[in-house]
Scaffold this active site. Structure first.
Site, PDB file in Angstrom:
ATOM      1  N   THR A 107      36.639  52.284  40.483  1.00 21.35           N
ATOM      2  CA  THR A 107      36.109  53.415  41.470  1.00 21.35           C
ATOM      3  C   THR A 107      35.191  52.333  42.636  1.00 21.35           C
ATOM      4  OG1 THR A 107      35.863  55.079  39.863  1.00 21.35           O
ATOM      5  CG2 THR A 107      34.527  55.083  41.816  1.00 21.35           C
ATOM      6  N   ASN A 148      42.220  56.736  41.023  1.00 25.52           N
ATOM      7  CA  ASN A 148      43.230  56.670  39.715  1.00 25.52           C
ATOM      8  C   ASN A 148      44.564  56.570  40.260  1.00 25.52           C
ATOM      9  OD1 ASN A 148      40.964  56.720  38.123  1.00 25.52           O
ATOM     10  ND2 ASN A 148      41.256  58.745  37.456  1.00 25.52           N
ATOM     11  N   SER A 324      40.005   5.562  35.993  1.00 30.94           N
ATOM     12  CA  SER A 324      38.859   5.248  34.967  1.00 30.94           C
ATOM     13  C   SER A 324      37.686   4.595  35.586  1.00 30.94           C
ATOM     14  CB  SER A 324      39.389   4.378  33.817  1.00 30.94           C
ATOM     15  OG  SER A 324      38.360   3.903  32.911  1.00 30.94           O
TER      16      SER A 324
END
Length: 487
Positions: A107, A148, A324
């Site tokens: 809604t 809806n 790394s």
């Protein structure tokens, strides 16, 4: 509540009371309450532009239908139509501010759209924002509608629009693997099953397999797109069509088809369609399938490129960044790794969709906001993951020819090609001898008097070992069509 450049406000009122709204905001009191209640995800619905566009398309189609059937006057309908078009064209998206996760079955999203489009329309009419006596977000912009039917329809339209961009990127990735299959079509290598040496193949065949599996998913996603084309506009609250004119549903469908260009259809049973969200679950499942298969491909790329000294080292992935902070020179397969993680997220999103679909009760599923968020996020992340995999990895992959050749030359898996001539038992015994002694398989077969050397060499030729001789031209085996195939 978002900050605004001005402290000026306007007063808006709803059934709960009054609030001060920033004067320059196109959203209103219903959106303001949602901002207070659902400050959760920190992600507004505008992060999914196609959903915003779809909401505006639904409002535009409704305005045209309402005008056509005579329940909305021409002036107001035209203003709503023009305002919606501005949103469709990309304007005012920053005003769609409610969080993607919200209570109320959507809604708040519907009202955010109603308020923004209404206030844009009021400006087009030369009136002040909030002049709802002239043009109301509910009485006019939301006429003949309910959250809806508006919200699930907008989700389906938005996902259909977003899916198109995913399919484009998926096909580009498929083509990138096909290009590598052509490049590597005659590069012989050792195949592997259960991480153990198997029979020889070509690197081109391996990459062609990647392309084929992505092509299959391209078809599955296209086939499942029809699940998004059944809509329930005209259902209003629970599917009975209360507050709508009998001609509204066919009219709004016709206009929505024209606006979106999608082959939409009205559900046969609007009560069932309003309460059922199974189509979202099925569509989400097809996205999960694609993500899992893409992740498997990335696993293979990481294995094939492992090393560079102590791993398989058959292919080289482009070096994208240092790997790394402690080991100098280390480079990691960061692009396949990030795609793996996207796949994990898509699997999790699919489980969220599954549980949300299950959680519906009676005439409505209240959990469509998390369904929408999960699927839109999956498509968005997968599209970007495919792009980075193609551009930052696949297109730059090279073959380590020397290492591949050395491994094929010392592999006993090639003796499998001789079993039709010398039998399985003899082949197994010679393979064991070759492993223990390191001797050449061909020499052992000839010494045992099982086959003449010229026939052994013929059967162990690269073309025979990889199956390419049976398909005389290597490049034409790459099928660039999109004919559906069976897994």
């Amino acid at each position: 509540m978002p900050e605004h450049a001005t402290t000026r406000t306007r007063t808006e009122t709803d059934s709960l009371g009054s609030l001060e709204i920033p004067a320059d905001a196109y959203w209103g009191i219903h959106t303001a309450r949602a901002l207070e209640n659902f400050d959760i995800s920190k992600r507004p619905i505008s992060v999914y532009p196609d959903l915003v566009v779809a909401l505006a398309m639904v409002k535009q189609a409704s305005a045209r239908a309402n005008r056509e059937i005579g329940v909305l006057d021409a002036e107001r309908a035209s203003l709503i139509d023009r305002a919606a078009q501005e949103v469709i064209s990309g304007r005012h998206h920053d005003q769609f501010v409610v969080g993607v996760i919200q209570g109320g079955a959507g809604t708040s999203t519907n009202m955010n759209a109603n308020e923004v489009i209404t206030n844009v329309a009021l400006e087009l009419a030369g009136r002040e924002k909030g002049d709802y006596a002239f043009l109301s977000p509910i009485d006019h912009t939301n006429r003949s509608q309910s959250t809806n039917d508006v919200y699930p329809t907008a989700i389906k339209v938005g996902l259909s629009l977003t899916l198109q961009s995913l399919l484009v990127e998926l096909d580009l990735l498929r083509q990138a693997f096909l290009d590598k299959a052509r490049e590597f079509h005659d590069v012989l290598k050792v195949g592997r099953t259960q991480l153990q040496d198997a029979v020889p193949m070509t690197l081109g065949q391996e990459f062609h397999g990647f392309a084929t599996t992505l092509g299959e998913d391209l078809h599955r996603l296209r086939e499942n797109a029809w699940l998004l084309h059944e809509v329930n506009m005209g259902a209003t609250a629970i599917g009975t069509g209360i507050t709508t004119h009998p001609d509204y549903a066919p009219s709004v469908l016709r206009h929505l088809r024209e606006i979106t260009g999608l082959d939409l259809a009205t559900a046969d049973d609007l009560v069932e369609s309003t309460s059922d969200t199974g189509s979202f679950m099925s569509f989400s499942s097809s996205l999960k399938r694609n993500a899992i298969k893409l992740s498997k491909i990335c696993n293979d790329l990481r294995l094939l490129s492992s090393g560079p000294q102590a791993g398989l080292g058959e292919i080289n992935l482009p070096a994208r960044q240092a790997g790394s902070s402690i080991m100098p020179g280390k480079v990691n397969p960061v692009i396949p790794e990030v795609v793996n993680q996207v796949a994990f997220a898509v699997v999790g999103a699919d489980m969220t969709v599954t549980m949300a679909v299950e959680g519906g009760q009676l005439q409505l599923n209240a959990f469509e906001p998390v369904i929408a968020h999960s699927i839109f996020q999956s498509i968005t992340w997968m599209r970007q993951a495919m792009w980075t995999l193609r551009v930052n990895c696949v297109e730059g992959i090279t073959a380590n020819h020397d290492r591949l050749g050395a491994m094929v030359g010392s592999s006993v898996g090639a003796i499998t090609a001789l079993t039709p001539f010398i039998g399985y038992a003899a082949a197994a015994a010679l393979a064991k001898t070759a492993l223990l002694t390191g001797r050449n398989v061909a020499d052992l077969v000839v010494e045992a008097g099982l086959m003449p050397r010229d026939e052994v060499l013929k059967q162990l030729s690269p073309a025979r070992l990889s199956g390419l001789e049976a398909i005389t031209a290597a490049i034409p085996i790459i099928d660039t069509s999109l004919t559906p195939t069976q897994d």
